[in-house]
Design a protein around this motif. Structure first.
Motif, short mmCIF file in Angstrom:
data_model
loop_
_atom_site.label_atom_id
_atom_site.label_comp_id
_atom_site.label_asym_id
_atom_site.label_seq_id
_atom_site.Cartn_x
_atom_site.Cartn_y
_atom_site.Cartn_z
N GLN A 115 0.82 -1.21 0.00
CA GLN A 115 0.00 0.00 0.00
C GLN A 115 0.85 1.25 0.00
OE1 GLN A 115 -3.60 -0.25 -0.11
NE2 GLN A 115 -3.16 1.80 -0.90
N ASP A 116 1.96 1.22 0.72
CA ASP A 116 2.86 2.38 0.73
C ASP A 116 3.34 2.72 -0.67
OD1 ASP A 116 2.70 2.78 3.46
OD2 ASP A 116 4.56 1.70 3.93
N ILE A 117 3.78 1.71 -1.41
CA ILE A 117 4.28 1.94 -2.76
C ILE A 117 3.14 2.36 -3.69
CG2 ILE A 117 5.49 0.93 -4.73
CD1 ILE A 117 7.20 1.37 -2.20
N HIS A 118 1.98 1.70 -3.55
CA HIS A 118 0.82 2.06 -4.37
C HIS A 118 0.43 3.51 -4.13
CE1 HIS A 118 -3.38 2.18 -5.77
NE2 HIS A 118 -3.09 1.13 -6.51
N ILE A 124 2.30 6.00 -3.29
CA ILE A 124 3.26 6.91 -3.93
C ILE A 124 2.95 7.03 -5.42
CG2 ILE A 124 5.69 7.31 -4.49
CD1 ILE A 124 6.36 5.61 -1.96
N VAL A 125 2.70 5.90 -6.07
CA VAL A 125 2.38 5.90 -7.50
C VAL A 125 1.06 6.63 -7.74
CG1 VAL A 125 1.98 4.48 -9.54
CG2 VAL A 125 3.67 3.76 -7.85
N GLN A 126 0.09 6.42 -6.88
CA GLN A 126 -1.19 7.10 -7.02
C GLN A 126 -1.03 8.61 -6.90
OE1 GLN A 126 -4.58 5.68 -7.55
NE2 GLN A 126 -4.57 7.83 -8.19
N LYS A 127 -0.19 9.05 -5.98
CA LYS A 127 0.05 10.49 -5.83
C LYS A 127 0.70 11.06 -7.08
CE LYS A 127 2.42 13.96 -2.98
NZ LYS A 127 1.30 14.93 -3.10
N ALA A 128 1.65 10.31 -7.65
CA ALA A 128 2.28 10.77 -8.88
C ALA A 128 1.26 10.88 -10.00
CB ALA A 128 3.42 9.83 -9.27
N LEU A 129 0.37 9.88 -10.12
CA LEU A 129 -0.67 9.93 -11.15
C LEU A 129 -1.60 11.11 -10.92
CD1 LEU A 129 -2.25 8.68 -13.53
CD2 LEU A 129 -3.46 7.27 -11.85
N THR A 130 -2.07 11.28 -9.71
CA THR A 130 -3.04 12.34 -9.41
C THR A 130 -2.44 13.73 -9.60
OG1 THR A 130 -4.16 10.90 -7.81
CG2 THR A 130 -4.55 13.27 -7.61
N ILE A 165 4.49 -1.77 -9.49
CA ILE A 165 3.17 -1.15 -9.51
C ILE A 165 3.19 -0.04 -10.55
CG2 ILE A 165 1.52 0.29 -8.23
CD1 ILE A 165 2.27 -1.24 -5.72
N ARG A 166 2.24 -0.07 -11.46
CA ARG A 166 2.04 1.03 -12.42
C ARG A 166 0.56 1.36 -12.44
NH1 ARG A 166 4.48 -1.00 -16.29
NH2 ARG A 166 2.91 -1.84 -17.71
#
Length: 438
Positions: free
Chosen positions: A268-271, A273-279, A421-422
């Motif tokens: 979840q931590d890594i997800h 981070i990726v979600q924040k980058a996407l958003t 995760i992407r």
């Protein structure tokens, strides 16, 4: 297909942008899998389809740059073909549907091309048979027209409202594919079962996949098309899959989720981070911004996030300038999308994604960014940040001391089997900002 006026306007704009001569836009032919009548699913050449509409093999389009006269060339089918294929519209009828004139047979087209070889403009070929055809008809030294290539890129880059409607359709189907995969995927299944499910949804929407789907528990392998692994409870399943609408326009969506379980705290931590980058990167999109700068913003977000979980260290800006974040995201943030999932890649990535103002980086990671230039209203693109733990790359960087001032290599030992995760959405740039497609 769109209205005939749409294709006529596109051809007129292309003629106006071409100094003189004859523009030649061949459609694709059927490609046999193992014998002539057993073919791969037909996919029309995207440039031909943009200017001529038809998703039918063995056609070609010419445009007189001086007059704008457009002609559709091809052979009407024989009675023998009617027996197997049913009655088909004549080439004259196909030409009328797109506001063009009937040219002639394929033999007559060959004669025309040979006669006017020095005046013919064509785009870079990507199929061997087309390269052979061009060499035979236009001479061994014939080269693709850079002027025509740039003119086509300029036209196709800016998506019209009717094109965006088709892209919304493609993305909505793509999202249905991903929703079904998340509902269906379970421990004990092969990745192939999930891959088959999503491809069936694309076909049931009267389209197909816009590219071979990535459905993998080994998300750190960026373009992994192997589907033979058995899913285990808690596996991260990365699915990068998009549907192609009946009109040919593509969707390209990626989601990553845990199979049959909630994500662990580490996952979840890594997800997150990726979600924040996407958003955050999506929220920043607007005309006038270079996509290369957005890519680097994603690098900073990923660096800050990985610092927070103890995997990176040091000054964030310095780390990104050194390319340290590319250990975890060794690809670009996104690319153009439209009739091609990597839109117009056959015309040359640098011509499509860069210009005189923004040049491609030579640095590992950022050099893989397919779109770097300034954004304009009407550009449709992907935003696809990711974090991956690639053992071979980690080992090489650790042995070489690459970016050692910014990476906690010892902490990475606990992530060697993490995978990747992407997350990916498709976005159009508007006059005032952006809109997420679908």
């Amino acid at each position: 297909m769109f209205a005939a006026t749409t294709y006529a306007a596109r051809r007129r704009a292309l003629a106006d942008a071409t100094p003189s001569g004859l523009i030649f836009l061949p459609g694709n032919r059927e490609a046999p899998m193992n014998y002539t009548d057993n073919t791969y699913p037909f996919r029309q050449d995207s440039n031909f389809r943009y200017f001529a509409g038809h998703n039918i093999p063995d056609l070609a389009l010419t445009i007189d740059a001086a007059t704008g006269k457009s002609q559709l060339w091809g052979d009407d089918i024989s009675l023998d073909h009617v027996v197997w294929m049913g009655e088909q519209p004549s080439v004259k009828e196909l030409a009328e549907r797109i506001g063009a004139q009937r040219g002639g047979t394929s033999a007559e087209l060959s004669a025309l091309l040979k006669k006017h070889a020095a005046e013919v403009h064509f785009l870079p070929p990507y199929r061997a048979e087309r390269k052979t055809f061009l060499a035979e008809h236009l001479g061994a030294a014939a080269g693709a027209s850079k002027e025509l290539t740039k003119a086509v890129i300029a036209l196709r880059s800016v998506k019209s409202a009717e094109e965006l409607e088709q892209m919304d359709i493609a993305v909505k189907t793509s999202m249905k594919m991903h929703a079904a995969a998340q509902s269906h995927a379970a421990p004990g299944q092969l990745e192939a079962e999930v891959a088959g499910l999503i491809e069936g949804i694309a076909i049931s929407a009267n389209g197909r996949l816009s590219y071979p789907a990535i459905v993998t528990r080994n998300g750190h392998v960026l373009h992994n098309h192997y589907h033979g692994n058995v899913l285990q409870k808690g596996d991260l399943l990365l699915i990068d899959a998009g549907a192609e609408a009946p009109s040919g326009y593509a969707g390209d969506i990626t989601r990553t989720f845990a199979v049959g379980a909630a994500m662990t705290a580490k996952q979840q931590d890594i997800h997150d981070i990726v979600q924040k980058a996407l958003t955050d990167c999506t929220a920043a999109l607007r005309p006038g911004l270079t996509y290369q700068s957005v890519h680097l913003d994603a690098g900073r977000i990923i660096t800050d996030g990985l610092k927070a979980v103890g995997l990176m260290k040091g000054d964030t800006d310095e780390a990104v300038a050194a390319g340290a974040h590319a250990l975890f995201m060794p690809h670009g943030l996104g690319h153009m999308i439209g009739l091609d999932v990597h839109d117009m890649e056959d015309l040359g990535e640098d011509l499509v994604g860069y210009d005189e103002q923004v040049q491609r980086s030579t640095q590992f990671g950022t050099r893989s960014l397919r779109l770097g230039k300034e954004l304009r209203a009407g550009y449709a693109l992907t935003v696809e940040p990711g974090i991956y733990f690639i053992p071979a790359l980690i080992d090489r960087w650790r042995a070489d001391g690459t970016c050692a001032d910014f990476i906690n290599f010892s902490a990475l030992e606990a992530y060697r089997d993490f995978g990747g995760i992407r997350l990916e959405d498709n976005v159009v740039v508007t006059e005032t900002g952006h809109r997420v497609l679908g």
